[in-house]
Design an enzyme around this catalytic site. Structure first.
Site, mmCIF file in Angstrom:
data_model
loop_
_atom_site.group_PDB
_atom_site.id
_atom_site.type_symbol
_atom_site.label_atom_id
_atom_site.label_comp_id
_atom_site.label_asym_id
_atom_site.label_seq_id
_atom_site.Cartn_x
_atom_site.Cartn_y
_atom_site.Cartn_z
ATOM 1 N N LYS A 175 0.848 -1.188 0.000
ATOM 2 C CA LYS A 175 0.000 0.000 0.000
ATOM 3 C C LYS A 175 0.887 1.242 0.000
ATOM 4 O O LYS A 175 2.003 1.194 0.508
ATOM 5 C CB LYS A 175 -0.912 -0.003 1.235
ATOM 6 C CG LYS A 175 -1.744 -1.269 1.422
ATOM 7 C CD LYS A 175 -2.858 -1.371 0.426
ATOM 8 C CE LYS A 175 -3.714 -2.602 0.690
ATOM 9 N NZ LYS A 175 -4.858 -2.708 -0.238
ATOM 10 N N HIS A 294 -6.547 -13.360 -7.617
ATOM 11 C CA HIS A 294 -7.389 -12.381 -6.935
ATOM 12 C C HIS A 294 -8.789 -12.440 -7.537
ATOM 13 O O HIS A 294 -8.944 -12.670 -8.731
ATOM 14 C CB HIS A 294 -6.816 -10.967 -7.071
ATOM 15 C CG HIS A 294 -7.410 -9.998 -6.098
ATOM 16 N ND1 HIS A 294 -8.664 -9.446 -6.276
ATOM 17 C CD2 HIS A 294 -6.942 -9.487 -4.937
ATOM 18 C CE1 HIS A 294 -8.935 -8.638 -5.258
ATOM 19 N NE2 HIS A 294 -7.912 -8.645 -4.429
#
Length: 475
Positions: A175, A294
């Site tokens: 992140k 994902h």
């Protein structure tokens, strides 16, 4: 009347529209071991009988159309049609019921999830006679599942490649997910891996944007994991997202990852598509790459109780299409996931044989025969205080992935990774000693903070963080 028309009439052709249930509702049908079975949650329009709605689903997802056609006489409808063979009420829902449909195996192309879904869910969900429709589960017979390669490697082969046993694997999504340069991104990867994580991860929407082109990211991440491996003596990995705008570009990125010698790549299997995913899975098996999956976009399909498709169906589809990891919710974090339902499809991902268990949402017994299993990934809003529950819920064969729960540590990325590794090791040791993590988990974490200032700092930061909302998708 022409002779040709008379011939049609003589073999029973009669133009017009007739009720679906006259042909496709067959409660006397005995399902075959080779049939693909589906459980649909059906909400018919007012005035449409359950038998007609269930038969309409069977017809429109197999051989039927809205009117009688004379070419029905050129094939064997009884051999190829789908059949609604059972209907049951949904407790507490007056206007809903479960329709069970059996499909003959010959309706589907071998080894193609794309064709399977195009047939079963491709068109019928827009049918006007239905207010809503949801595919709750599929039974995939061994006769069909054996036409798929499945996961490139599977759980045991992955553990052997990594030389890591007896505990869940630890990961971290880097992140902020967008905006970092490739070099700064690689720095974060290195710090997390050096601190004790097994994997770091590209976020699902990190592909090849102007601020960080894919090739630069791949190179800096490879440098980071090799440096971390040298310093820790552990095998490390970073999920390099190969998802791209074309299959050719996706494969080019996977080839470059293999040339760098990294152990794992990644794909967004729903946005990328099943055809692309299966192609990538085949390449990964042939070239020794693990494949992380994902599920970006899944909630568009699976979150509503009355319409769409349950994630357990998407999980089965992924196991056939191919992937070594897939995100599967957390039960305790920020993303949707009821415990019994989540554990139901986690078992469908990992186990060889799963018994029918309606209490966990499993409508059919599923036998995967020899198809390798998939590691479920718990990710989304989790931190060190969740570690006991995650260890108890998911067990050893899982990946526990902390993004903000690593990078949000007040001392930096590496201490955040240390905190998670210490918390995990403490929970695994406590479990192995016979302690009840569900009851004593917080105490286990508090005891571990005495020996780890990094964990103590993490516990202080996230002691009040909770995501307490009611689950939308429940049994």
């Amino acid at each position: 009347m022409s002779p040709k028309t008379e011939t049609k009439a003589s073999v029973g052709f009669k133009a017009g529209v007739k009720d679906y249930r006259l042909t496709y509702y067959t409660p006397e049908y005995q399902t075959k071991d080779t049939d693909i079975l589906a459980a649909f949650r059906v909400t018919p329009q007012p005035g449409v009988p359950p038998e007609e709605a269930g038969a309409a689903v069977a017809a429109e997802s197999s051989t039927g159309t809205w009117t009688t056609v004379w070419t029905d006489g050129l094939t064997s409808l009884d051999r190829y049609k789908g059949r609604c063979y059972d209907i049951e009420a949904v407790p507490g829902e007056e206007s809903q019921f479960i329709a069970y449909v059996a499909y003959p195996l010959d309706l589907f192309e071998e080894g193609s999830v794309t064709n399977l879904f195009t047939s079963i869910v491709g068109n019928v969900f827009g049918f006007k006679a239905l207010r809503a429709l949801r595919l709750e589960d599929l039974r995939i017979p061994p006769a069909y599942s054996k036409t798929f390669q499945g996961p490139p490697h599977g759980i045991q082969v992955e553990r052997d490649k990594l030389n890591k046993y007896g505990r869940p694997l630890l990961g971290c999504t880097i992140k902020p997910k967008l905006g970092l340069s490739a070099k700064n991104y690689g720095r974060a990867v290195y710090e997390c891996l050096r601190g004790g994580l097994d994997f770091t991860k590209d976020d699902e929407n990190v592909n090849s944007q102007p601020f960080m082109r894919w090739r630069d990211r791949f190179v800096f991440c490879a440098e980071a994991l090799y440096k971390a491996q040298a310093e820790t003596g552990e095998i490390k990995g970073h999920y390099l997202n190969a998802t791209a705008g074309t299959c050719e570009e996706m494969m080019k990125r996977a080839v470059f990852a293999r040339e760098l010698g990294v152990p794992i790549v990644m794909h967004d299997y729903l946005t990328g598509g099943f055809t692309a995913n299966t192609s990538l899975a085949h390449y990964c098996r042939d070239n020794g790459l693990l494949l992380h999956i994902h599920r970006a976009m899944h909630a568009v399909i699976d979150r509503q109780r009355n319409h769409g498709m349950h994630f357990r169906v998407l999980a089965k589809a992924l196991r056939m299409s191919g992937g070594d990891h897939i995100h599967a919710g957390t039960v305790v974090g920020k993303l949707e996931g009821e415990r019994d339902v989540t554990l139901g499809f986690v078992d469908l991902l990992r186990d060889d044989f799963i018994e029918k268990d309606r209490s966990r949402g499993i409508y059919f017994t599923q036998d995967w025969v020899s198809m390798p299993g998939v590691l479920p990934v718990a990710s989304g809003g989790i931190h060190v205080w969740h570690m006991p529950a995650l260890t108890e819920i998911f067990g050893d064969d899982s990946v526990l992935q902390f993004g903000g729960g690593t990078l949000g540590h007040p001392w930096g990325n590496a201490p955040g990774a240390v905190a998670n590794r210490v918390a995990l090791e403490a929970c695994v040791q406590a479990r192995n000693e016979g302690r009840d993590l569900a009851r004593e988990g917080n105490e286990v974490i508090r005891e571990a903070t005495k020996w780890s200032p990094e964990l103590a700092a993490a516990c202080e930061v996230w002691k009040e963080i909770k995501f307490e909302f009611d689950t939308i998708d429940y049994l």
